[in-house]
Design a protein around this motif. Structure first.
Motif, short mmCIF file in Angstrom:
data_model
loop_
_atom_site.label_atom_id
_atom_site.label_comp_id
_atom_site.label_asym_id
_atom_site.label_seq_id
_atom_site.Cartn_x
_atom_site.Cartn_y
_atom_site.Cartn_z
N LEU A 4 0.85 -1.20 0.00
CA LEU A 4 0.00 0.00 0.00
C LEU A 4 0.88 1.24 0.00
CD1 LEU A 4 -2.51 -1.05 2.82
CD2 LEU A 4 -2.80 -1.33 0.34
N ILE A 5 0.48 2.25 -0.72
CA ILE A 5 1.20 3.53 -0.73
C ILE A 5 0.50 4.46 0.25
CG2 ILE A 5 1.99 5.47 -2.15
CD1 ILE A 5 3.13 2.59 -2.87
N VAL A 6 1.29 4.95 1.22
CA VAL A 6 0.78 5.86 2.24
C VAL A 6 1.70 7.08 2.25
CG1 VAL A 6 0.20 6.13 4.69
CG2 VAL A 6 -0.05 3.89 3.59
N LYS A 7 1.30 8.13 1.55
CA LYS A 7 2.17 9.29 1.33
C LYS A 7 2.61 9.99 2.62
CE LYS A 7 0.30 10.07 -3.24
NZ LYS A 7 1.28 9.98 -4.24
N ARG A 8 1.83 9.90 3.67
CA ARG A 8 2.17 10.56 4.93
C ARG A 8 2.89 9.63 5.92
NH1 ARG A 8 -0.82 15.56 6.12
NH2 ARG A 8 -1.96 16.07 4.23
N LEU A 9 3.36 8.51 5.43
CA LEU A 9 4.08 7.56 6.27
C LEU A 9 5.32 8.24 6.85
CD1 LEU A 9 3.63 4.50 6.87
CD2 LEU A 9 5.32 4.03 5.11
N PRO A 10 5.61 8.07 8.15
CA PRO A 10 6.76 8.74 8.75
C PRO A 10 8.11 8.11 8.38
CG PRO A 10 5.62 7.41 10.38
CD PRO A 10 4.80 7.36 9.12
N ALA A 11 8.09 7.00 7.66
CA ALA A 11 9.32 6.33 7.23
C ALA A 11 9.15 5.94 5.76
CB ALA A 11 9.55 5.08 8.08
N ALA A 12 10.23 5.54 5.12
CA ALA A 12 10.15 5.12 3.72
C ALA A 12 9.28 3.88 3.57
CB ALA A 12 11.55 4.86 3.16
N LEU A 21 3.75 -1.13 3.80
CA LEU A 21 3.37 0.25 3.51
C LEU A 21 4.61 0.98 2.98
CD1 LEU A 21 1.46 1.03 6.84
CD2 LEU A 21 0.57 -0.04 4.77
N LEU A 22 4.45 1.73 1.91
CA LEU A 22 5.55 2.50 1.34
C LEU A 22 5.13 3.95 1.21
CD1 LEU A 22 6.67 0.08 -1.53
CD2 LEU A 22 7.73 0.38 0.72
N LYS A 23 6.10 4.85 1.36
CA LYS A 23 5.83 6.28 1.29
C LYS A 23 5.53 6.74 -0.14
CE LYS A 23 7.54 10.53 3.33
NZ LYS A 23 6.88 10.59 4.62
N SER A 24 6.12 6.05 -1.14
CA SER A 24 5.86 6.43 -2.52
C SER A 24 5.87 5.20 -3.43
CB SER A 24 6.89 7.45 -3.02
OG SER A 24 8.15 6.83 -3.20
N ALA A 25 5.20 5.31 -4.55
CA ALA A 25 5.09 4.19 -5.49
C ALA A 25 6.44 3.80 -6.06
CB ALA A 25 4.12 4.56 -6.61
N ARG A 26 7.36 4.74 -6.21
CA ARG A 26 8.68 4.41 -6.76
C ARG A 26 9.44 3.42 -5.90
NH1 ARG A 26 12.78 6.64 -4.13
NH2 ARG A 26 12.37 8.44 -2.82
N LEU A 27 9.12 3.35 -4.60
CA LEU A 27 9.81 2.43 -3.70
C LEU A 27 9.42 0.98 -3.95
CD1 LEU A 27 9.66 4.52 -0.41
CD2 LEU A 27 11.67 4.07 -1.83
N LYS A 28 8.37 0.74 -4.74
CA LYS A 28 7.99 -0.63 -5.08
C LYS A 28 9.11 -1.34 -5.83
CE LYS A 28 2.96 -0.43 -5.47
NZ LYS A 28 1.83 -0.63 -6.39
N ASN A 29 9.97 -0.57 -6.48
CA ASN A 29 11.09 -1.13 -7.24
C ASN A 29 12.37 -1.26 -6.43
OD1 ASN A 29 9.52 -1.31 -9.60
ND2 ASN A 29 9.86 0.87 -9.98
N ASP A 30 12.34 -0.80 -5.19
CA ASP A 30 13.53 -0.86 -4.33
C ASP A 30 13.57 -2.22 -3.63
OD1 ASP A 30 15.40 -0.62 -2.20
OD2 ASP A 30 15.10 1.55 -2.12
N GLN A 31 14.34 -3.14 -4.19
CA GLN A 31 14.37 -4.51 -3.68
C GLN A 31 14.84 -4.58 -2.23
OE1 GLN A 31 16.74 -6.69 -6.52
NE2 GLN A 31 14.93 -7.21 -7.70
N GLU A 32 15.76 -3.70 -1.84
CA GLU A 32 16.27 -3.74 -0.47
C GLU A 32 15.21 -3.34 0.54
OE1 GLU A 32 20.01 -1.70 -0.06
OE2 GLU A 32 20.90 -2.89 -1.66
#
Length: 105
Positions: A4-12, A21-32
Motif C-alpha cells: 500500500l502507498i501511504v504518502k504521509r508515512l513517517p518512514a520510507a 506500507l511505502l511512502k511512494s510508489a517508486r519504492l515498489k522497485n527498491d528490492q532492499e
C-alpha cells in the motif's frame, strides 16, 4: 503480500501484517526496502503478530533509556538489526533463517 502507498508515512517503509506500507510508489522497485519489510513480516509471523509489536515497542523504549537518542534506539531494536543486516541478501528469507533476530548481534 499486499503493498500500500501511504504518502504521509513517517518512514520510507513499514510492515504491518500482512501489508507493506511505502511512502511512494517508486519504492515498489527498491528490492532492499521490500526485502527489509518482508523480514519484518516474517518476524511478525514468528511471534504470532501481536507479541511482535509489544516486544518491538518495549525494546525501543529500553533502548531510548540506554541510548537517549531516537535514531540509536531505533537502530538497536533487535528486529531492526536483523532487517538492516540482511536487507541486501535477497535470498535470506528463502534460506530459512527463522528467529534470526534472536541471534543478531
Amino acid at each position: 503480500m499486499p503493498i500500500l502507498i501511504v504518502k504521509r508515512l513517517p518512514a520510507a517503509g513499514m510492515a504491518i501484517f500482512p501489508f507493506i506500507l511505502l511512502k511512494s510508489a517508486r519504492l515498489k522497485n527498491d528490492q532492499e526496502i521490500i526485502n527489509h519489510e518482508k523480514i519484518h513480516l516474517r518476524q511478525q509471523l514468528e511471534l504470532l503478530v501481536l507479541p511482535f509489536y509489544i516486544l518491538y515497542m518495549l525494546n525501543y523504549l529500553i533502548n531510548l533509556i540506554i541510548y537517549k537518542k531516537h535514531d540509536l534506539a531505533y537502530r538497536n531494536i533487535v528486529f531492526e538489526k536483523e532487517a538492516y543486516r540482511y536487507e541486501t541478501d535477497l535470498n535470506y528469507l528463502k534460506n530459512g533463517n527463522w528467529y534470526g533476530w534472536i541471534k543478531t548481534e
